[in-house]
Design a protein around this motif. Structure first.
Motif, short mmCIF file in Angstrom:
data_model
loop_
_atom_site.label_atom_id
_atom_site.label_comp_id
_atom_site.label_asym_id
_atom_site.label_seq_id
_atom_site.Cartn_x
_atom_site.Cartn_y
_atom_site.Cartn_z
N ARG A 115 0.84 -1.22 0.00
CA ARG A 115 0.00 0.00 0.00
C ARG A 115 0.87 1.26 0.00
O ARG A 115 0.58 2.21 -0.71
N LEU A 116 1.92 1.26 0.82
CA LEU A 116 2.80 2.43 0.89
C LEU A 116 3.51 2.69 -0.43
O LEU A 116 3.76 3.84 -0.79
N LEU A 117 3.82 1.60 -1.14
CA LEU A 117 4.49 1.74 -2.44
C LEU A 117 3.49 1.92 -3.59
O LEU A 117 3.89 2.03 -4.75
N LYS A 118 2.18 1.93 -3.22
CA LYS A 118 1.11 2.09 -4.21
C LYS A 118 1.18 1.00 -5.29
O LYS A 118 1.05 1.28 -6.49
N ILE A 119 1.35 -0.24 -4.84
CA ILE A 119 1.41 -1.37 -5.75
C ILE A 119 0.03 -2.03 -5.78
O ILE A 119 -0.50 -2.43 -4.75
N GLU A 120 -0.53 -2.10 -6.98
CA GLU A 120 -1.82 -2.76 -7.17
C GLU A 120 -1.61 -4.26 -7.07
O GLU A 120 -0.67 -4.80 -7.64
N THR A 121 -2.49 -4.94 -6.35
CA THR A 121 -2.40 -6.39 -6.25
C THR A 121 -3.47 -7.03 -7.10
O THR A 121 -4.61 -6.58 -7.13
N ARG A 122 -3.06 -8.08 -7.80
CA ARG A 122 -4.01 -8.81 -8.65
C ARG A 122 -4.75 -9.81 -7.80
O ARG A 122 -4.18 -10.46 -6.94
N LYS A 123 -6.01 -9.94 -8.06
CA LYS A 123 -6.83 -10.92 -7.37
C LYS A 123 -6.83 -12.22 -8.19
O LYS A 123 -6.75 -12.18 -9.41
N GLY A 124 -6.95 -13.34 -7.51
CA GLY A 124 -7.04 -14.63 -8.18
C GLY A 124 -5.69 -15.25 -8.45
O GLY A 124 -4.66 -14.81 -7.96
N ARG A 125 -5.72 -16.27 -9.26
CA ARG A 125 -4.51 -17.02 -9.59
C ARG A 125 -3.63 -16.20 -10.54
O ARG A 125 -4.12 -15.46 -11.37
N PRO A 126 -2.32 -16.42 -10.43
CA PRO A 126 -1.42 -15.73 -11.36
C PRO A 126 -1.58 -16.28 -12.78
O PRO A 126 -2.07 -17.39 -12.97
N GLN A 127 -1.14 -15.48 -13.74
CA GLN A 127 -1.25 -15.89 -15.13
C GLN A 127 -0.40 -17.12 -15.39
O GLN A 127 0.60 -17.35 -14.72
N ASN A 128 -0.78 -17.92 -16.36
CA ASN A 128 0.01 -19.08 -16.77
C ASN A 128 0.92 -18.69 -17.91
O ASN A 128 0.52 -17.92 -18.80
N LEU A 129 2.10 -19.24 -17.90
CA LEU A 129 3.03 -18.99 -19.00
C LEU A 129 2.83 -20.01 -20.09
O LEU A 129 2.43 -21.15 -19.83
N SER A 130 3.13 -19.60 -21.31
CA SER A 130 3.09 -20.56 -22.42
C SER A 130 4.28 -21.51 -22.26
O SER A 130 5.22 -21.25 -21.51
#
Length: 182
Positions: A115-130
């Motif tokens: 929060r202090l660094l103003k970093i948005e957090t993604r909800k849910g599972r992380p993306q899958n790589l090809s």
């Protein structure tokens, strides 16, 4: 009258009287006072204490302990470097698990830092790589490990996250997946 002597005398006398009031005689000894000095200061009237505080000659001596000073500076630099590393990891998308394992930060501390660094957090599972991305990631990891040997794995993973433009959490997960052969 030399103002610096006056200020030093006042500061020391204030500190000593404070420690005496709290009953911290050992602290007074650590400040350089002997038992006789402590007894004497406790028995002085306010007018004499005032004269001591405003004396025009120094009765306090300041001495620099160079080795302690250098150790403190070194520790401060290590602390600052660690803070930069923590911030870098967070900006690269390190998970709470990574922050705990690498830095001992609790989930709540990690969340606050985000929060202090103003970093948005993604909800849910992380993306899958090809499959191609996974292969490229593993190949680059092997290259970095061959170059650095047993150096800091986290730093190498952060470099990978920057190069591949993917989150550190995904890099961590993929390296763990391939390293453990699962």
């Amino acid at each position: 009258m030399n103002l610096s002597f006056n200020v030093l005398n006042q500061a020391m006398l204030t500190q000593v009287l404070h420690e005496l009031r709290l009953g911290n005689l050992q602290r007074c000894k650590a400040l350089g006072l002997g038992e006789e000095d402590i007894y004497l200061l406790q028995s002085l009237p306010p007018t004499t204490l005032s004269r001591l505080a405003h004396a025009t000659v120094p009765w306090v001596e300041i001495k620099i302990d160079s080795s302690v000073l250098h150790r403190l500076i070194d520790q401060a630099e290590r602390d600052e470097q660690n803070e930069r590393l923590i911030n870098r990891a967070l900006k690269l998308g390190a998970s709470s698990t990574i922050m705990y394992q690498c830095f001992g930060l609790a989930h709540s501390e990690t969340a606050l830092r985000r929060r202090l660094l103003k970093i948005e957090t993604r909800k849910g599972r992380p993306q899958n790589l090809s499959e191609a991305q996974e292969h490229a990631l593993w190949q680059r990891w092997c290259q970095l490990r061959a170059q650095d040997g047993a150096e800091d794995q986290l730093d190498a993973m952060m470099m990978l996250a920057e190069e591949q433009q993917i989150s550190l959490a995904i890099v961590w997960q993929q390296i763990d997946h391939y390293s453990n052969g699962t």
